[in-house]
Write a protein that holds these residues in place. Structure first.
Motif: not given
Lengths: 259, 280
Positions: B74-81
């Motif tokens: 998670r980057v800034h709350g967003e699930e990258v994959p």
């Protein structure tokens, strides 16, 4: 025996996997082409690099091929007293076959190999990865303009090759060997058909441009990002393009001129 | 060997990057075997480990250039994959990355390289682009090199230009891939200073991947040590020197022998010499 079978299986799987990747790459590239309308400058720069810089080798080769055709054609025709048909022989040979095919082979050697090396090196030096991390799509920004430039350049280069070749044949046949000037151009004009000969030649060169651009760019994009990988990819571009062009030429000729 | 992330750097809700149970393989080779990791905002976090341990791969996973076999990033709350291409590109606009090679575009000048992301993602007037680029180049001390081509730069200068480009869009986070490798002492000193000062002055979050222990430990607020697909140790740099892990001690002090043996696994030397009979 088992090892040989395993090897065969692996090679076959690798081939089809690569073929699949190549087609996905093509679809991705084609989907980015409409975006090029908004950034015509990117295409113009590549038209210069891919097309204009290939002009010299195309013109010089076209001149020599035309002169050889003139010489060979004259030596054959003169035995039958038909040397005035030299213009027809030269023009049909060039417009139907040699123009599109030889121009495509020259294109693969000059522009195709350069495209593969450029893209391969961009990959090896992480420039493509760098673009992706800057949220810039490398297929949109790097691949699509080059593909469009290759696609547009090829028919023009083939036309220039044919035109220069015909002039080379004229210089040798009329200027050196003494074929009648009026007969050379007159017979050519009456025998060469716009639809059957010239259009078909143009269609061939369009197909060759599409395939040559696709192979060159895919090989670069798919290259192993090392010096050896780029070198191998560049070699593959020239070999695969030559084989594809010659194979497709046979298929297209059979479709266009076969009974 | 701690398997969970300490509270010092976690504060999971605040973490800019939060990795849980990350598994990643290259063919049959396992690169990450279930790692957990948190990157706290506003800090310089170092990820260290021997060559080939997957440090750069970790950056590519955080940046969405690779997809994990399983686990959460998670980057800034967003699930990258799970992000689609458009969303991933939106996220990347908030990240900068400095590649080991610099990855500068070789056919345009230093100025154009730094202007590149600004021009691609904004419609700013040319005068403003110029001012922004010159500010970024001034920050890394290379305003005077604006008109040079990348081929005219030294390795250290190329990385500074890459750093100026990485901060061109005022990102929230900058990823550094082996920033100190192959640098002379002056260039290294400049890069060490820049990474720390830019992080603090611009309020960035920095992730530095490196195996240069002294330089990295000097500027890092927190360090993760990776080896064999696991987080072997983590903590504040000064605490790691007192770590009870033999592996950490060997790595940090650069000892030639220890848990990582000097000799590559081989048959008994005497046996090999006397009776091996293998062609070398």
């Amino acid at each position: 025996m088992l090892d040989a079978l395993q090897g065969l299986g692996r090679t076959t799987l690798d081939f089809f996997e690569r073929l699949g990747r190549g087609h996905l790459f093509l679809l991705q590239t084609l989907s980015k082409l409409p975006g090029m309308l908004l950034r015509p400058r990117l295409v113009l720069v590549q038209l210069y690099s891919v097309g204009v810089l290939t002009l010299v080798i195309t013109v010089v080769s076209g001149m020599f091929v035309g002169m050889v055709l003139g010489l060979q054609g004259y030596n054959t025709l003169v035995d039958f007293g038909a040397e005035e048909a030299l213009g027809v022989v030269v023009a049909l040979s060039l417009v139907r076959e040699l123009g599109p095919v030889v121009a495509a082979l020259l294109f693969a050697g000059r522009a195709g190999s350069a495209l593969t090396a450029e893209i391969g090196l961009m990959k090896a030096t992480e420039q493509l990865s760098g673009m992706e991390m800057m949220a810039v799509d490398p297929v949109q920004r790097v691949i699509a303009p080059r593909f469009l430039a290759a696609f547009l350049s090829m028919p023009l280069l083939a036309a220039i090759f044919s035109a220069v070749g015909i002039y080379g044949g004229y210089l040798l046949g009329v200027g050196v060997l003494g074929v009648d000037d009026g007969a050379f151009w007159g017979q050519m004009q009456s025998a060469v058909d716009l639809r059957d000969d010239i259009y078909n030649g143009v269609i061939k060169s369009i197909v060759f441009g599409f395939v040559a651009g696709w192979i060159a760019l895919f090989e670069g994009y798919d290259a192993t990002p090392t010096a050896e990988g780029v070198s191998r990819a560049t070699t593959r571009t020239v070999v695969h393009t030559a084989l594809a062009v010659l194979g497709l030429d046979f298929v297209l000729t059979a479709l266009m001129f076969g009974e | 060997m701690p398997e969970t992330v300490s509270t010092e750097n976690s504060h999971s809700a605040d973490a800019v990057v939060r990795i849980r149970g990350l598994h990643f393989s290259h063919g049959d080779r396992v690169i990450f075997d279930g790692i957990d990791l948190d990157i706290a905002p506003g800090r310089v976090t170092a990820i260290m480990g021997p060559s080939g341990t997957g440090k750069t791969t970790l950056l590519k996973l955080i940046g969405g250039q690779l997809r994990p076999s399983s686990g959460s990033i998670r980057v800034h709350g967003e699930e990258v994959p799970a992000l689609n291409r458009a969303a991933l590109y939106q996220l990347r606009k908030r990240m900068g990355m400095m590649f080991q090679s610099g990855a500068l575009l070789t056919d345009i000048t230093v100025f154009e390289n730094v202007a590149y992301p600004i021009r691609e993602h904004s419609r700013l007037p040319e005068a403003l682009v110029r001012d922004l680029v010159l500010m970024k180049l001034q920050a890394v001390g290379l305003r005077g090199a604006a008109d040079l081509m990348p081929s005219e730069l030294s390795g250290g200068m190329a990385r500074r230009v890459a750093l100026a480009r990485a901060i061109a869009l005022d990102p929230m986070m900058v990823l550094y891939d082996e920033p100190f490798t192959g640098q002379d002492p002056i260039s290294m000193g400049i890069l060490v200073k820049l990474i720390r000062e830019l992080n603090d002055a611009l309020g960035l979050t920095s992730i530095v991947v490196s195996h240069d222990v002294q330089e990295t430990a000097a500027i890092a607020d927190y360090v993760y040590l990776l080896s064999h697909g696991k987080v072997v140790d983590h903590g504040r740099p000064e605490a790691l020197w007192d770590s009870s892990s033999d592996w950490s001690q060997q790595f940090l002090e650069g000892r030639p022998d220890g848990p990582v043996a000097f000799h590559y696994p081989a048959p008994n030397f005497r046996e090999d010499l006397l009776h091996g009979g293998r062609a070398r």
